[in-house]
Design an enzyme around this catalytic site. Structure first.
Site, PDB file in Angstrom:
ATOM      1  N   HIS A 143      26.085  37.956  27.365  1.00  0.00           N
ATOM      2  CA  HIS A 143      25.739  37.781  26.070  1.00  0.00           C
ATOM      3  C   HIS A 143      26.964  37.894  25.277  1.00  0.00           C
ATOM      4  CE1 HIS A 143      24.025  38.798  22.188  1.00  0.00           C
ATOM      5  NE2 HIS A 143      22.962  37.953  22.743  1.00  0.00           N
ATOM      6  N   ASP A 203      16.671  36.389  26.935  1.00  0.00           N
ATOM      7  CA  ASP A 203      16.416  35.216  26.985  1.00  0.00           C
ATOM      8  C   ASP A 203      15.936  34.757  28.594  1.00  0.00           C
ATOM      9  OD1 ASP A 203      16.862  34.163  24.347  1.00  0.00           O
ATOM     10  OD2 ASP A 203      18.685  34.276  24.817  1.00  0.00           O
TER      11      ASP A 203
END
Length: 244
Positions: A143, A203
């Site tokens: 991320h 996600d």
């Protein structure tokens, strides 16, 4: 506007599927109402699955923690011209529609489909991800903001596994689920990923959860269920619903 969003999204889906519109029920909570309007039928009683309600609530809460991303910036930029809130939010949704923003969890599902449909095992793809000369990447890992670990993923991981256990081995998507679990297991034990702080992000798990609940994706194609998951194409039905 927030209260209207489940109705708008659910009715878009119902229209695309040729199903009758279902009106919201005041007795139901936010996530419950969304699931009810998505999947209930006029010919029988529908009670939202408590596991699905919990997972959807969690996904919505965790995705609210997303800092100054593309869609948030778009809403603020549109709003700075004193456009009304509906127009500003619509602009943000248009930004989120782009696969490079709202399509992250869809990319995870596409990756899982490719792996399952191939003749290769998970370690083969893990090695490809580690090869600098190979363009293949593991979707749903790392991320840009959470450099060490995505705290949202830590929270959602448990719910994801609970939901998979609840869905059970009879799920038509079980191969995708098993593949995701295997990828997670191998990557978290591999020095290449650990040393680079490449951990599963929110996600990686949210896409699996949404798929388990039957919520459609725009660009994913699963041969077993073509009515819920649109083919992988940039030409999207105007009334299609994006899980992003």
């Amino acid at each position: 506007l927030i209260a209207k969003m489940p109705t708008i999204a659910a009715w878009s889906y119902r229209y695309a599927e040729g199903l009758p519109f279902t009106y919201p029920q005041n007795r139901l909570g936010y996530a419950e109402n969304f699931l009810y309007m998505m999947f209930s039928l006029p010919t029988e009683e529908y009670v939202p699955d408590p596991f699905f309600v919990k997972a959807l609530d969690l996904i919505m809460i965790l995705h609210a923690d997303h800092e100054q991303n593309a869609s948030t910036s778009t809403v603020r930029l549109a709003g700075s011209s004193e456009s009304n809130p509906f127009a500003s939010i619509s602009a943000g949704i248009a930004s989120l529609w782009g696969p490079a923003h709202g399509g992250a969890n869809e990319a995870v599902i596409n990756m899982l489909v490719d792996i399952v449909e191939s003749d290769n095992d998970v370690p083969y793809y893990i090695n490809r991800a580690k090869d600098k000369e190979d363009r293949f990447r593991l979707m749903g890992f790392g991320h840009r903001v959470y450099k060490n670990n995505d705290p949202r993923a830590t929270i959602i991981r448990e719910t994801c596994h609970e939901l998979l256990a609840h869905v059970g081995k009879d799920s038509k998507y079980q191969d995708l689920f098993d593949t995701a679990v295997e990828i997670e297991r191998i990557a978290l034990e591999d020095d290449y990923f650990v040393s680079r702080n490449l951990y599963p992000n929110v996600d990686f798990y949210s896409g699996i959860i949404l798929l388990a609940m039957g919520i459609p994706f725009r660009y994913c194609y699963l041969p077993e269920h073509t009515t819920l998951l649109y083919r992988r194409t940039r030409i999207t039905p105007i009334h299609g619903l994006s899980a992003g």
